[in-house]
Design a protein around this motif. Structure first.
Motif, mmCIF file in Angstrom:
data_model
loop_
_atom_site.group_PDB
_atom_site.id
_atom_site.type_symbol
_atom_site.label_atom_id
_atom_site.label_comp_id
_atom_site.label_asym_id
_atom_site.label_seq_id
_atom_site.Cartn_x
_atom_site.Cartn_y
_atom_site.Cartn_z
ATOM 1 N N THR A 180 0.843 -1.201 0.000
ATOM 2 C CA THR A 180 0.000 0.000 0.000
ATOM 3 C C THR A 180 0.876 1.248 0.000
ATOM 4 N N ASP A 181 0.231 2.394 -0.235
ATOM 5 C CA ASP A 181 0.948 3.651 -0.152
ATOM 6 C C ASP A 181 1.030 4.097 1.308
ATOM 7 N N THR A 183 -0.780 6.077 2.958
ATOM 8 C CA THR A 183 -2.068 6.209 3.642
ATOM 9 C C THR A 183 -2.594 4.871 4.166
ATOM 10 N N THR A 185 -4.331 2.781 2.729
ATOM 11 C CA THR A 185 -5.673 2.469 2.215
ATOM 12 C C THR A 185 -5.655 2.179 0.713
ATOM 13 N N ARG A 186 -4.714 2.766 -0.017
ATOM 14 C CA ARG A 186 -4.659 2.529 -1.470
ATOM 15 C C ARG A 186 -3.710 1.372 -1.750
ATOM 16 N N VAL A 187 -4.266 0.313 -2.322
ATOM 17 C CA VAL A 187 -3.471 -0.874 -2.644
ATOM 18 C C VAL A 187 -2.755 -0.644 -3.963
ATOM 19 N N ILE A 188 -1.422 -0.763 -3.934
ATOM 20 C CA ILE A 188 -0.632 -0.592 -5.153
ATOM 21 C C ILE A 188 -0.484 -1.917 -5.890
ATOM 22 N N GLU A 201 -12.899 -3.977 -3.217
ATOM 23 C CA GLU A 201 -12.170 -3.027 -2.370
ATOM 24 C C GLU A 201 -12.450 -3.257 -0.888
ATOM 25 N N HIS A 228 6.034 3.341 1.758
ATOM 26 C CA HIS A 228 5.075 2.288 1.432
ATOM 27 C C HIS A 228 5.047 1.281 2.586
#
Length: 481
Positions: A180-181, A183, A185-188, A201, A228
């Motif tokens: 993730t990044d 935060t 919460t955002r999956v890379i 999600e 990350h």
């Protein structure tokens, strides 16, 4: 229980061993990821220095051309010229302003020197990035760009970061991984995760929370992308191994259940054969003395014995004949005829009333409109006799007994209530099992036989409707019209 305990212990032992090995792998993997991230950052620092050097080359190249464009007496043109000829990395395009064409080039990629589309595209990039160097005397303009080494370094760095991310999520430890990044919460990117979860999600966020509870996420700083987090948890193989003993025990349970059902079926079949054999043998044994008694009754009638005595004797002989007939029908297909249930109950009570203790008060309450039912009169009369006699025994020869008939919801009901000792609630079902009895004498077969006749021959149901120790019991027979 021994099998269950050993299975659970051994499976858990294996699972713990695998978990220890997996933890070692994950630790090695996480350490390798950390070291690889440090190497990527170090490489980025090295590449940044090289990029600075290549940028300086482009700047120096531009300044050199500017010097040639407007030389002075103080300039060493030989050095400037040598520097220009030594350039092997900065791409150059020389543009003729009078003809509007590219007249010369240097340091283009191999095979691209005569590729007009590539040269036109490169010219547009150069024109937008750096101002051209103009030589008005000859009508030429020199365009240049960052060196190819600079571009290759940038491309290599991007590949290195992507390779690092791929190796992170496609790992040797084969554990589920989510990158993730900052935060969280955002999956890379993710690896070793089912596609149905990966595409949802909400499920991915739930999985992130679960992973965080199991293991603290690894922190990795990537060049140009910032901080990350790497989340991971136990592998699917280890989870399945933990569940294996449960499935194994379920299979063992299913096997034991099937074995029990088969054994129970054979046992019931054997019991049925015993019942049938005993009943038919009883009927056979009763047949001979019954025939003899009928003959003696006729002889006594011819000798002028008191008619009242003979009448009572003949009633009992008829009763014995009915009992013999009942036993002979056990195991055979009973012939069912439509009968009035009120008449059947009344006849049974009238016969038994004079044959039980005078201290037992027997009442019968029949409802009007009770539909007729299909039944075998001798066998069903046996059911009523057994229930009444058991009730009299429960009252120890003194009390009240009520037989009631009713109908409701397409069902006919017969309730037999006594004021006897009662039955504890935990024995309401066991009273119908063979061998159950509260008497000092008896085999405990009466209610078991009653249940067989009601359910197997008349497709009805019999159960304890109500009972309370010290107050009495109500048996209910339920039949279909």
């Amino acid at each position: 229980m021994v099998i269950v305990v050993i299975t659970l212990w051994y499976s858990n032992h294996i699972a713990e061993g695998m978990r220890a090995e997996e933890v070692k792998k994950v630790n090695l993997w996480s350490e390798a990821i950390t070291r690889r991230a440090e190497l990527v950052n170090f490489t980025e620092q090295l590449f940044e220095r090289l990029r600075d050097e290549e940028r300086k080359k482009a700047d120096l190249l531009g300044r050199s051309y500017n010097i040639l464009q407007d030389p002075t007496d103080q300039n060493d043109l030989t050095f400037v010229t040598d520097f220009l000829w030594s350039n092997t990395t900065v791409p150059i395009l020389i543009y003729d302003t009078r003809s509007g064409t590219i007249v010369n080039s240097a340091n283009l990629p191999e095979g691209k020197e005569n590729d007009k589309a590539y040269i036109d595209s490169l010219f547009a990039v150069m024109k937008a990035k750096y101002p051209p160097i103009t030589f008005e005397e000859v009508g030429h303009e020199v365009y240049y760009n960052d060196s190819y080494i600079f571009s290759e370094l940038q491309h290599t760095m991007d590949d290195l970061i992507n390779s690092f991310i791929d190796e992170t999520v496609i790992n040797a430890a084969s554990v589920p991984v989510i990158l993730t990044d900052s935060t969280r919460t955002r999956v890379i990117k993710s690896g070793n995760i089912d596609s149905t979860i990966r595409d949802d999600e909400k499920l991915m966020l739930d999985m992130l929370d679960r992973m965080k509870k199991q293991n603290e996420p690894l922190q990795v700083t990537l060049p140009g992308q910032g901080l990350h987090y790497i989340y991971f948890e136990e592998s699917e193989v280890l989870k399945q191994l933990r569940m294996f003993p449960v499935f194994q025990l379920i299979l063992i349970g299913v096997f034991l259940l099937i074995a029990y059902l088969i054994f129970s079926t054979f046992r019931k079949a054997e019991q049925n054969q015993v019942w049938v054999g005993m009943a038919k043998e009883t009927a056979h044994q009763l047949g001979t003395p019954l025939s003899s008694l009928m003959a003696w009754s006729a002889i006594l009638e011819g000798q002028g014995v008191d008619p009242k005595t003979l009448t009572e004797l003949n009633k009992d002989l008829e009763r014995l004949s009915v009992i013999t007939d009942r036993f002979s029908k056990i195991g055979s297909q009973a012939e069912l005829t439509r009968e009035d249930i009120n008449d059947i109950c009344t006849q049974a009570i009238d016969y038994l009333r004079s044959r039980v203790s005078s201290r037992v008060k027997i009442d019968i309450s029949t409802s009007e409109g009770v539909p007729s039912v299909l039944l075998n009169k001798p066998l069903f009369g046996w059911v009523l006799e057994n229930l009444v006699k058991n009730a009299v025994d429960a009252m120890e020869g003194e009390g009240n007994l009520i037989l009631e008939t009713s109908s409701e919801n397409d069902r006919v009901y017969i309730d037999i209530t006594d004021s006897g000792k009662g039955i504890p609630r935990n024995r309401w079902k066991t009273v119908f099992q063979p061998g159950f009895t509260t008497k000092k004498r008896g085999w405990g077969l009466g209610l078991s036989l009653v249940k067989r006749i009601v359910e197997n021959y008349h497709h009805g149901r019999i159960f304890v409707k109500w009972s309370e120790p010290g107050k009495g019991t109500t048996f209910r027979i339920e039949l279909k019209p």
